[in-house]
Design a protein around this motif. Structure first.
Motif, mmCIF file in Angstrom:
data_model
loop_
_atom_site.group_PDB
_atom_site.id
_atom_site.type_symbol
_atom_site.label_atom_id
_atom_site.label_comp_id
_atom_site.label_asym_id
_atom_site.label_seq_id
_atom_site.Cartn_x
_atom_site.Cartn_y
_atom_site.Cartn_z
ATOM 1 N N GLU A 33 1.001 -1.176 0.069
ATOM 2 C CA GLU A 33 0.009 0.081 -0.052
ATOM 3 C C GLU A 33 0.945 1.277 -0.041
ATOM 4 O OE1 GLU A 33 -3.240 0.077 2.723
ATOM 5 O OE2 GLU A 33 -3.809 -1.933 2.620
ATOM 6 N N GLN A 34 0.184 2.378 -0.150
ATOM 7 C CA GLN A 34 0.898 3.733 0.032
ATOM 8 C C GLN A 34 1.808 4.021 1.063
ATOM 9 O OE1 GLN A 34 -2.337 6.434 -1.365
ATOM 10 N NE2 GLN A 34 -0.820 7.294 -2.411
ATOM 11 N N PHE A 35 2.981 4.421 1.150
ATOM 12 C CA PHE A 35 3.782 4.602 2.383
ATOM 13 C C PHE A 35 3.019 5.727 3.226
ATOM 14 C CE2 PHE A 35 7.636 6.925 4.337
ATOM 15 C CZ PHE A 35 7.688 5.538 4.953
ATOM 16 N N GLN A 36 2.635 5.219 4.588
ATOM 17 C CA GLN A 36 2.114 6.355 5.454
ATOM 18 C C GLN A 36 3.142 6.926 6.290
ATOM 19 O OE1 GLN A 36 -0.507 4.937 8.543
ATOM 20 N NE2 GLN A 36 -1.928 6.421 7.927
ATOM 21 N N VAL A 37 3.069 8.441 6.612
ATOM 22 C CA VAL A 37 4.040 9.086 7.305
ATOM 23 C C VAL A 37 3.218 9.744 8.478
ATOM 24 C CG1 VAL A 37 5.830 10.976 7.602
ATOM 25 C CG2 VAL A 37 5.665 9.375 5.622
ATOM 26 N N ALA A 38 3.457 9.471 9.698
ATOM 27 C CA ALA A 38 2.752 10.101 10.809
ATOM 28 C C ALA A 38 3.830 10.980 11.808
ATOM 29 C CB ALA A 38 2.132 9.127 11.440
ATOM 30 N N ASN A 39 3.308 11.733 12.329
ATOM 31 C CA ASN A 39 4.105 12.628 13.317
ATOM 32 C C ASN A 39 3.138 12.987 14.693
ATOM 33 O OD1 ASN A 39 4.717 16.283 14.225
ATOM 34 N ND2 ASN A 39 6.266 14.518 14.509
ATOM 35 N N ALA B 54 0.954 2.511 20.063
ATOM 36 C CA ALA B 54 2.068 3.509 20.127
ATOM 37 C C ALA B 54 1.949 4.187 21.451
ATOM 38 C CB ALA B 54 1.911 4.434 18.949
ATOM 39 N N CYS B 55 2.905 3.948 22.354
ATOM 40 C CA CYS B 55 3.036 4.389 23.593
ATOM 41 C C CYS B 55 2.981 6.164 23.434
ATOM 42 C CB CYS B 55 4.186 3.880 24.430
ATOM 43 S SG CYS B 55 4.139 2.252 24.656
ATOM 44 N N PRO B 56 2.318 6.652 24.404
ATOM 45 C CA PRO B 56 2.212 8.107 24.481
ATOM 46 C C PRO B 56 3.707 8.740 24.353
ATOM 47 C CG PRO B 56 0.940 7.275 26.028
ATOM 48 C CD PRO B 56 1.599 6.135 25.654
ATOM 49 N N VAL B 57 4.094 9.610 23.743
ATOM 50 C CA VAL B 57 5.401 10.513 23.614
ATOM 51 C C VAL B 57 5.577 11.408 24.802
ATOM 52 C CG1 VAL B 57 6.827 12.065 22.355
ATOM 53 C CG2 VAL B 57 5.311 10.200 21.022
ATOM 54 N N ILE B 58 6.431 11.204 25.610
ATOM 55 C CA ILE B 58 6.769 11.785 26.636
ATOM 56 C C ILE B 58 7.460 13.156 26.452
ATOM 57 C CG2 ILE B 58 7.822 12.218 29.042
ATOM 58 C CD1 ILE B 58 7.513 9.286 29.317
ATOM 59 N N SER B 59 8.524 12.965 25.761
ATOM 60 C CA SER B 59 9.373 14.327 25.014
ATOM 61 C C SER B 59 10.078 13.930 23.753
ATOM 62 C CB SER B 59 10.423 14.632 26.131
ATOM 63 O OG SER B 59 11.321 13.605 26.535
ATOM 64 N N GLY B 60 10.098 14.694 22.941
ATOM 65 C CA GLY B 60 10.767 14.842 21.629
ATOM 66 C C GLY B 60 9.829 14.716 20.465
ATOM 67 N N ASP B 61 10.164 14.539 19.313
ATOM 68 C CA ASP B 61 9.600 14.603 18.076
ATOM 69 C C ASP B 61 9.613 13.270 17.300
ATOM 70 O OD1 ASP B 61 8.166 15.674 16.107
ATOM 71 O OD2 ASP B 61 9.789 16.655 15.030
ATOM 72 N N LYS B 62 8.352 12.492 17.344
ATOM 73 C CA LYS B 62 8.251 11.162 16.751
ATOM 74 C C LYS B 62 7.616 11.159 15.515
ATOM 75 C CE LYS B 62 6.218 6.736 17.587
ATOM 76 N NZ LYS B 62 5.044 5.868 18.482
ATOM 77 N N TRP B 63 8.361 10.857 14.470
ATOM 78 C CA TRP B 63 7.907 10.561 13.006
ATOM 79 C C TRP B 63 8.083 9.051 12.854
ATOM 80 C CZ3 TRP B 63 5.881 14.246 9.418
ATOM 81 C CH2 TRP B 63 6.342 15.359 9.754
ATOM 82 N N VAL B 64 7.194 8.590 12.339
ATOM 83 C CA VAL B 64 7.147 7.038 11.907
ATOM 84 C C VAL B 64 6.600 7.013 10.634
ATOM 85 C CG1 VAL B 64 7.165 6.138 14.033
ATOM 86 C CG2 VAL B 64 5.234 6.449 12.830
ATOM 87 N N GLY B 65 7.003 5.904 9.872
ATOM 88 C CA GLY B 65 6.480 5.696 8.413
ATOM 89 C C GLY B 65 5.991 4.095 8.225
#
Length: 512
Positions: free
Chosen positions: A391-397, A476-487
């Motif tokens: 499928e198409q590549f999905q990016v999330a922030n 996906a566990c909650p982000v405490i600090s930082g910038d999370k990007w996944v694909g």
């Protein structure tokens, strides 16, 4: 008059801000960062202050011109004024030909400039960033989620301490915000903890809200979410402070009139998810003992001279991690492609997508282009699955406390392709490091993976006979600090008939 003018201008600016809203910024850390950078370089507020100061000076000038006109009218109202007297006639003509005309002309000129400045203020106000109330609510929900999932102490969080990351203390009013969201999140014990901290702040001299107001608010919110006995109990404290208040006494009787028990709350079904998330922030990678590490080339030309570093975390279902397969330049390019078009992530099947509180991120599907074609072929070599079925590549922030609750990537029974072309596997890549939190947790398997730039996770969503494997439920566990990007890439069954054929024996559960 000056006070009234300032109030009008401020109300007018606030109205304008309400018309230009950047909605749902809380669900993307990257978007918040970009907005902060823009605001740090922006001098709009400084220019607004200068214009408002100019408006005040101009208003004072107009007031003086009007006072001079008042004085002229006062001369004419003198009972001894006689138009037949040559001096009075002279002064009358002089005042209305020179002084009066000068004052009116200056007044009109000042008023014209005043209006031009108002137009300038309007243009500047349009440039200011105003967030929607949903952004504030989403941010508070993110904080409550971080506290709940990772078991943070209320007192620590109120003191500005998030796992060793220190900021200024929260005010009593900010604690009230947390209390309200905790009540609405069905976390009544947590809500009462936030109320207690807020009351302690008030007793210590915090004047952002009064003791009575916050207790009344707590009682009202508790009552609205069906905690009637808790509401009545809280109002008893209100009456202790206001024993002669007829209103508060009637309110407490109203709450007490509901002779029901507080609704019985059952444990949430994701306790294992919370445990897995907590383990990951302590151990970074919490994995089962039988994990296996190897170098793998799959007999594929793309991997012959640089085999992949593979760590198998689980055999049933099959879950593996690929290390050091993607360089930082490529990961950054994917983020840059996604940023301009990123929007709130949705759930559901095609034609029935919707946003949901259990998935707080922003993302998009990237169009199939030549750079992605090379990437798809490489992923095909790693997984031994045909890239034509990708499928198409999905990016999330992910944003403040960004998470995705437990779910399976396979298609459900009510979705069109679930029988003939389900999602056989998932390939997910972390595009950035994350300072803390943000792990991927398979809580039913006691497996969780901490995000790290360039690391990829691969798993089969289906059993070898094509049935859905519910052990692959993950979150996906909650982000405490930082910038999370996944694909991620979801890989369909059709096209894999020869690379990964279905097994006829239902008892044969392993893919490898």
């Amino acid at each position: 008059m000056k006070y009234l003018h300032n109030c009008c201008v401020l109300a007018w600016i606030i109205y304008l801000l309400g018309q230009f809203i950047a909605a749902e910024i809380y669900s993307s850390t990257s978007q918040i960062k970009d907005e902060l950078g823009r605001l740090r370089q922006d001098n709009t507020v400084s220019l607004l202050r200068q214009l408002l100061d100019s408006q005040e000076r101009r208003l004072a000038s107009m007031k003086r011109f009007v006072q001079s006109l008042d004085q002229l009218e006062g001369d004419m109202k003198d009972p001894e004024f006689n138009v037949h007297h040559p001096l009075d006639a002279y002064r009358f003509i002089k005042n209305h030909s020179v002084v009066y005309n000068d004052s009116v002309t200056n007044l009109l000129n000042e008023l014209k400039t005043h209006e031009e400045e108002q137009d300038e203020i309007t243009k500047l106000a349009r440039k200011l960033t105003a967030f929607h109330k949903d952004d504030l609510l989403g941010a508070i929900q993110g904080l409550i989620r971080i506290q709940d999932v990772y078991g943070l102490e209320t007192q620590d969080l109120a003191d500005g301490n998030v796992r060793g990351l220190h900021r200024r203390k929260m005010t009593a009013l900010e604690c009230q915000d947390m209390m309200i969201v905790a009540f609405h999140s069905d976390l009544v014990d947590l809500a009462l903890e936030w109320l207690e901290v807020a009351l302690q702040r008030i007793e210590a001299g915090d004047d952002t809200i009064t003791y009575t107001k916050i207790l009344c608010k707590a009682a009202a919110v508790a009552f609205n979410v069906k905690y009637e006995l808790t509401a009545a109990m809280l109002y008893e404290y209100v009456l202790e402070r206001n024993p002669r208040s007829r209103y508060h006494r009637q309110k407490m009787k109203y709450y007490q009139g509901y002779n029901t028990q507080d609704v019985v709350r059952y444990p949430l079904p994701h306790e294992g998810f919370h445990k897995a998330c907590q383990m990951t922030i302590e151990n970074k990678n919490h994995i089962r003992r039988e994990h296996v590490c190897m170098l793998l080339d799959n007999g594929h030309p793309l991997l012959r001279y640089q085999p992949a570093k593979v760590e198998v975390l689980s055999q049933d279902p099959y879950i593996s991690v690929y290390h050091d397969c993607f360089n930082l330049e490529f990961l950054t390019k994917l983020i840059e492609l996604a940023k301009p078009q990123i929007d709130r992530s949705k759930v559901g099947g095609k034609g029935n997508e919707y946003t949901a509180h259990f998935r707080t991120s922003k993302g998009l599907f990237l169009e199939f282009t030549n750079p992605l074609l090379k990437f798809y072929k490489y992923v095909g070599a790693l997984t031994m699955l045909r890239h034509e079925s990708f499928e198409q590549f999905q990016v999330a922030n992910y944003g403040i406390g960004g998470h995705y609750e437990m779910h399976g990537d396979f298609l459900d029974s009510n979705e069109k392709d679930h029988k003939i072309n389900n999602r056989i596997a998932t390939f997910m890549i972390y595009l950035t490091d994350v300072e803390e939190g943000g792990a991927t947790a398979f809580s039913k398997l006691d497996v969780s993976i901490a995000p790290e730039a360039g690391k990829a996770v691969f798993w089969y969503n289906l059993h070898p006979d094509g049935e859905r494997n519910y052990l692959t439920a993950h979150g996906a566990c909650p982000v405490i600090s930082g910038d999370k990007w996944v694909g991620n890439i979801w890989i369909k069954e059709q096209g894999q008939e020869f690379t990964r054929p279905c097994k006829l024996d239902k008892n044969d559960l392993k893919w490898t």
